[in-house]
Design an enzyme around this catalytic site. Structure first.
Site, mmCIF file in Angstrom:
data_model
loop_
_atom_site.group_PDB
_atom_site.id
_atom_site.type_symbol
_atom_site.label_atom_id
_atom_site.label_comp_id
_atom_site.label_asym_id
_atom_site.label_seq_id
_atom_site.Cartn_x
_atom_site.Cartn_y
_atom_site.Cartn_z
ATOM 1 C CB CYS A 134 65.288 -10.339 -57.296
ATOM 2 S SG CYS A 134 63.827 -9.846 -56.383
ATOM 3 C CG HIS A 167 59.974 -5.870 -56.604
ATOM 4 N ND1 HIS A 167 59.652 -7.197 -56.591
ATOM 5 C CD2 HIS A 167 61.330 -5.816 -56.587
ATOM 6 C CE1 HIS A 167 60.765 -7.931 -56.562
ATOM 7 N NE2 HIS A 167 61.803 -7.110 -56.568
ATOM 8 C CG HIS A 205 64.893 -5.131 -59.760
ATOM 9 N ND1 HIS A 205 65.450 -6.280 -60.258
ATOM 10 C CD2 HIS A 205 64.319 -5.491 -58.581
ATOM 11 C CE1 HIS A 205 65.225 -7.281 -59.422
ATOM 12 N NE2 HIS A 205 64.548 -6.828 -58.391
ATOM 13 C CD GLU A 206 63.991 -2.856 -55.608
ATOM 14 O OE1 GLU A 206 62.948 -3.274 -55.078
ATOM 15 O OE2 GLU A 206 64.994 -3.585 -55.750
HETATM 16 NI NI NI Z 1 63.860 -7.585 -56.536
#
Ligand code: NI
Length: 183
Positions: free
Chosen positions: A111, A158, A154-155
């Site tokens: 990341c 966020h 993953h995004e």
């Molecule tokens: Ni990330």
């Protein structure tokens, strides 16, 4: 190519823990510029000539919140072939469905906000389908699998203030490895 000046927040920054908000259309000029800059940055970070010159860490995804902007937008730049990139600009994503099968990235996830190596398993769905809006506000759906599925999850994390390191078991980083497929 000119490297855009992006200030990417580090994991210690509490802003990364904010829940991002629904985006209204039309997008602002500023948001459009930020999207463009992220695409350029991520692309350059994956090209040797540039990541060496600017000392960049290669990254394939970035969410607006990583720049301190709490909006439901992320960008993924996927190198599908040597020097050939596919861009995804994903706004207001929602998961529709996902596979039972779980996968994890064997070499560990990375990341741009986590500037250290972190070992361990981050369980991800092997496949999923999401709805989202494009830059014009059009409602679309996309089905992703394997590494692209990992990147999307993953995004999306966020946008909910979650980092991949949160998902690794602290005491046993490779817990349940046998229940998932390594990619
Ligand atoms: Ni990330």
């Amino acid at each position: 190519m000119q490297l855009p000046n992006l200030k990417i927040l580090d994991e210690k920054n509490k802003t990364l823990r904010k829940i991002s908000e629904e985006v209204k259309f039309p997008l602002t000029k500023e948001d459009k510029k930020t999207i463009k800059d992220i695409i350029t940055y991520l692309t350059m970070s994956q090209i040797e000539e540039y990541y060496e010159k600017y000392n960049l860490r290669p990254g394939m995804g970035l969410a607006f919140i990583q720049l301190g902007i709490p909006k439901n937008i992320f960008v993924i730049v996927d190198e599908v072939d040597e020097g050939k990139f596919e861009n995804y600009v994903i706004i207001n994503p929602k998961m529709i469905s996902h596979s039972e099968e779980l996968i994890y990235v064997g070499e560990g996830e990375g990341c741009l906000s986590v500037n250290r190596e972190v070992e361990g398993i981050v369980p991800r769905y092997a496949r999923m389908r999401i709805s989202y809006q494009n830059e014009e506000g059009q409602k679309l759906e996309i089905r992703v699998r394997e590494d692209l599925s990992v990147a999307f999850q993953h995004e999306m994390d966020h946008l909910n203030g979650i980092l991949f390191i949160d998902k690794i078991d602290k005491k046993d980083p490779f817990k349940n490895r046998e229940k998932m497929r390594e990619i």
